[in-house]
Design an enzyme around this catalytic site. Structure first.
Site, short mmCIF file in Angstrom:
data_model
loop_
_atom_site.label_atom_id
_atom_site.label_comp_id
_atom_site.label_asym_id
_atom_site.label_seq_id
_atom_site.Cartn_x
_atom_site.Cartn_y
_atom_site.Cartn_z
CD GLU A 122 2.03 38.57 -7.24
OE1 GLU A 122 1.34 39.46 -6.72
OE2 GLU A 122 3.17 38.25 -6.83
C1 ACM Z 1 1.16 35.62 -3.75
O1 ACM Z 1 0.83 36.28 -2.75
N1 ACM Z 1 1.54 36.20 -4.84
C2 ACM Z 1 1.14 34.17 -3.73
#
Ligand code: ACM
Length: 362
Positions: free
Chosen positions: A216
């Site tokens: 992310e």
């Molecule tokens: C995640 O759930 N961003 C690893």
């Protein structure tokens, strides 16, 4: 150094005369003792064991539980009682998610502003970390620390804003989501910092693996910084994903120097990285199979998110190597196992056990 090659096999024979347990390793003995406990029968006056002949070994070498202590801190006693639960369920990897936008949770003596300014005073001292690692080891559980980067790092930037790709100052994040604070992958000082920091942590955590997160990274600070955009062009890096692969290659050199192997989330997967990294799949089992076909080691977490509060039956239905995977034996062997994930946005020390158990057993 602990790693995935640990032999956990055992044989157990319970007859009217005796119970005999044989195993080539101490960890195998621990697994056999857990099985013996599960064969115990207590009627209030006496106890006995069911007769059985068991020849057992795990199907997968990596059977993990992630606990996110970044979003909400979990005291040592919470960690220890969950290690007890893991041992009872014969789980063998405690993935300790130690840093987040909302908190940096481990003491660094080299960079003390990490915990001093990034944790609200809620962090583990190095003595506590050693205590937890020893407690886990006594139960046959490896401890894999995660320091998530280059995104999810806002809490580091409170004390060390010079690591960031964007301009500070930064504050500990007080809500949940994906945030912009990101390391600058173009500056040598960042790698020097990480070399010193990860070297310190390599001495604290004996396991062969270290998790560098990698998930992310929204790339906003990278795209907004002209020096970073110019660096990308100079180095022939097509996009921010390629720039993150450059960052990961640099990180891999650092980890290798400190004797560690790299684990990261799906997003670290990139053809520029060597095959001995481990990719932890949270976005779907497909990416795990794709990685395995290309020679990468993998761990499945998609389908095992405990914070989603799905029924245990849904977790039973998820298999790291399903019967119809289409993988060859050699490819399937690259899938090391799975990890249940207890993300910490909505749990406290009072509620976390009720989220983890009994579903992590499934
Ligand atoms: C995640 O759930 N961003 C690893």
């Amino acid at each position: 150094m602990q790693g995935v090659e640990e032999d956990e096999s055992y044989t157990l024979e319970v007859t009217p005369e005796l119970a005999a347990l044989h195993a080539p390793t101490v960890v195998g003995v621990l697994r056999g003792l857990e099985t013996l406990l599960q064969l115990g029968l207590v009627d209030g006056k006496s106890y006995s064991f069911q007769a059985a002949v068991i020849d057992d070994k795990p199907r997968f070498p990596w059977r993990g539980l992630l606990i996110d202590v970044g979003r909400h801190f979990e005291p040592v006693e919470v960690i220890k009682r969950n290690l007890d639960g893991m041992a009872a369920a014969k789980m063998n990897v405690f993935h300790w998610h130690l840093s987040e936008d909302q908190g940096f949770r481990v003491e660094s003596k080299r960079f003390p502003k990490l915990q001093e300014l990034g944790s609200d005073g809620q962090f583990y001292t190095q003595d506590q970390v050693r205590d937890v690692v020893a407690y886990a080891r006594d139960r046959g559980v490896r401890v894999v620390p995660e320091f998530d980067m280059p995104g999810h790092v806002t809490a580091w930037l409170v004390g060390y804003p010079e690591l960031a790709a964007g301009r500070g100052p930064y504050q500990i994040i007080r809500k949940f989501g994906v945030f912009d604070g990101t390391f600058d992958p173009t500056r040598e000082e960042v790698y020097q910092f990480l070399d010193t920091f990860l070297g310190e942590m390599a001495g604290l955590f004996p396991d062969a693996y270290m998790h560098i997160g990698g998930d992310e990274n929204n790339g906003k600070q990278w795209s907004a910084n002209p020096a970073i955009v110019a660096f990308r062009k100079e180095h022939g890096l097509a996009d921010n994903h390629a720039l993150q692969a450059y960052f990961n290659r640099r990180l891999l050199q650092i980890l290798t120097k400190h004797g560690k192997k790299m684990v990261g989330w799906d997003e670290i997967f990139h053809p520029d990285l060597p095959k001995d990294i481990v990719v932890q799949s949270w976005r779907g089992a497909d990416s795990l199979g794709t990685g395995a076909r290309q020679g990468y080691l993998g761990i499945l977490s998609s389908g095992y998110y405990l914070d989603h509060i799905d029924p245990a039956s849904s977790h039973y239905e998820v298999d790291p190597v399903p019967a119809d995977s289409g993988l060859s034996d050699a490819e399937a062997a690259r899938i090391l196992g799975g990890e249940a994930c207890m993300w910490g946005e909505h749990v406290t020390p009072e509620s976390i056990d009720s989220r983890i158990w009994p579903r992590a057993g499934a």
